[in-house]
Design a protein around this motif. Structure first.
Motif, PDB file in Angstrom:
ATOM      1  N   GLU A 264      34.414  40.096  47.034  1.00  0.00           N
ATOM      2  CA  GLU A 264      34.789  41.258  47.830  1.00  0.00           C
ATOM      3  C   GLU A 264      35.754  40.798  48.910  1.00  0.00           C
ATOM      4  O   GLU A 264      35.622  39.701  49.452  1.00  0.00           O
ATOM      5  CB  GLU A 264      33.546  41.871  48.465  1.00  0.00           C
ATOM      6  CG  GLU A 264      33.815  43.126  49.247  1.00  0.00           C
ATOM      7  CD  GLU A 264      32.535  43.801  49.722  1.00  0.00           C
ATOM      8  OE1 GLU A 264      32.652  44.816  50.422  1.00  0.00           O
ATOM      9  OE2 GLU A 264      31.428  43.315  49.415  1.00  0.00           O
ATOM     10  N   TYR A 265      36.768  41.622  49.191  1.00  0.00           N
ATOM     11  CA  TYR A 265      37.664  41.312  50.298  1.00  0.00           C
ATOM     12  C   TYR A 265      38.188  42.586  50.942  1.00  0.00           C
ATOM     13  O   TYR A 265      38.165  43.657  50.355  1.00  0.00           O
ATOM     14  CB  TYR A 265      38.825  40.402  49.874  1.00  0.00           C
ATOM     15  CG  TYR A 265      39.857  41.058  48.989  1.00  0.00           C
ATOM     16  CD1 TYR A 265      40.933  41.763  49.541  1.00  0.00           C
ATOM     17  CD2 TYR A 265      39.797  40.953  47.617  1.00  0.00           C
ATOM     18  CE1 TYR A 265      41.892  42.350  48.729  1.00  0.00           C
ATOM     19  CE2 TYR A 265      40.747  41.524  46.802  1.00  0.00           C
ATOM     20  CZ  TYR A 265      41.799  42.226  47.363  1.00  0.00           C
ATOM     21  OH  TYR A 265      42.743  42.813  46.561  1.00  0.00           O
TER      22      TYR A 265
ATOM     23  N   GLU B  75      34.309  43.322  43.129  1.00  0.00           N
ATOM     24  CA  GLU B  75      34.024  43.264  41.698  1.00  0.00           C
ATOM     25  C   GLU B  75      32.790  42.416  41.480  1.00  0.00           C
ATOM     26  O   GLU B  75      32.535  41.467  42.210  1.00  0.00           O
ATOM     27  CB  GLU B  75      35.214  42.672  40.939  1.00  0.00           C
ATOM     28  CG  GLU B  75      34.997  42.613  39.445  1.00  0.00           C
ATOM     29  CD  GLU B  75      36.203  42.093  38.696  1.00  0.00           C
ATOM     30  OE1 GLU B  75      37.227  42.796  38.678  1.00  0.00           O
ATOM     31  OE2 GLU B  75      36.118  40.982  38.154  1.00  0.00           O
ATOM     32  N   SER B  76      32.028  42.772  40.464  1.00  0.00           N
ATOM     33  CA  SER B  76      30.899  41.956  40.024  1.00  0.00           C
ATOM     34  C   SER B  76      30.896  41.973  38.512  1.00  0.00           C
ATOM     35  O   SER B  76      31.391  42.900  37.888  1.00  0.00           O
ATOM     36  CB  SER B  76      29.583  42.486  40.588  1.00  0.00           C
ATOM     37  OG  SER B  76      29.353  43.796  40.121  1.00  0.00           O
ATOM     38  N   GLY B  77      30.348  40.933  37.919  1.00  0.00           N
ATOM     39  CA  GLY B  77      30.325  40.887  36.472  1.00  0.00           C
ATOM     40  C   GLY B  77      29.702  39.622  35.945  1.00  0.00           C
ATOM     41  O   GLY B  77      29.129  38.820  36.685  1.00  0.00           O
ATOM     42  N   VAL B  78      29.863  39.457  34.652  1.00  0.00           N
ATOM     43  CA  VAL B  78      29.404  38.271  33.956  1.00  0.00           C
ATOM     44  C   VAL B  78      30.616  37.737  33.215  1.00  0.00           C
ATOM     45  O   VAL B  78      31.203  38.445  32.389  1.00  0.00           O
ATOM     46  CB  VAL B  78      28.254  38.592  32.975  1.00  0.00           C
ATOM     47  CG1 VAL B  78      27.853  37.342  32.207  1.00  0.00           C
ATOM     48  CG2 VAL B  78      27.073  39.176  33.718  1.00  0.00           C
TER      49      VAL B  78
ATOM     50  N   ALA C   5      32.749  45.133  36.715  1.00  0.00           N
ATOM     51  CA  ALA C   5      32.810  46.459  37.322  1.00  0.00           C
ATOM     52  C   ALA C   5      33.257  46.267  38.763  1.00  0.00           C
ATOM     53  O   ALA C   5      32.828  45.331  39.437  1.00  0.00           O
ATOM     54  CB  ALA C   5      31.454  47.153  37.278  1.00  0.00           C
ATOM     55  N   GLY C   6      34.132  47.148  39.215  1.00  0.00           N
ATOM     56  CA  GLY C   6      34.612  46.993  40.576  1.00  0.00           C
ATOM     57  C   GLY C   6      35.326  48.223  41.082  1.00  0.00           C
ATOM     58  O   GLY C   6      35.365  49.266  40.425  1.00  0.00           O
TER      59      GLY C   6
END
Length: 122
Positions: free
Chosen positions: A42-43, A53-56, A62-63
């Motif tokens: 995050e910024y 954004e977050s994910g694998v 997803a973001g």
């Protein structure tokens, strides 16, 4: 005359200063990478850009991104990326026109009356 020139010059300096985003600074920054391949970042910047954004890793993400466009429009974009591809969502994105009724009826007719394949002689 001098007052008009001074006001015009000050206005131009203010507009130029407001449009110059090269001096923007990072106001928020977080980045986390876990051993299982998942991540979060995050910024935020001083000129109003916010993203996260977050994910694998290479499987799912997803973001969202938010900023003000040069024309003054507030842009809010949310997205996912997975086995179905990149899927953005935002009020600023163009949308296709609705499918006309006669096309929907034709598709329903085709579905209800499947075509029998004809074998041509070779």
């Amino acid at each position: 005359m001098f007052k008009i020139a001074l006001i015009t010059a000050l206005f131009l300096v203010a507009v130029t200063w407001a449009a110059d985003e090269s001096q923007a600074t990072i106001t928020k920054y977080e980045n986390e990478i876990k051993n299982d391949g998942s991540y979060n970042w995050e910024y935020g910047t001083s000129n109003g850009i916010q993203a996260k954004e977050s994910g694998v890793g290479s499987a799912y993400a997803a973001g969202s991104v938010a900023y003000t466009a040069p024309d003054g429009q507030n842009i809010q974009l949310e997205y996912t990326a997975d086995e179905n591809g990149y899927q953005p969502k935002g009020a600023h994105l163009p949308t296709p026109p609705p499918t006309p009724d006669y096309i929907l009826k034709a598709l329903a007719y085709i579905e209800a009356h499947p075509f029998t394949r004809i074998q041509l002689r070779t």
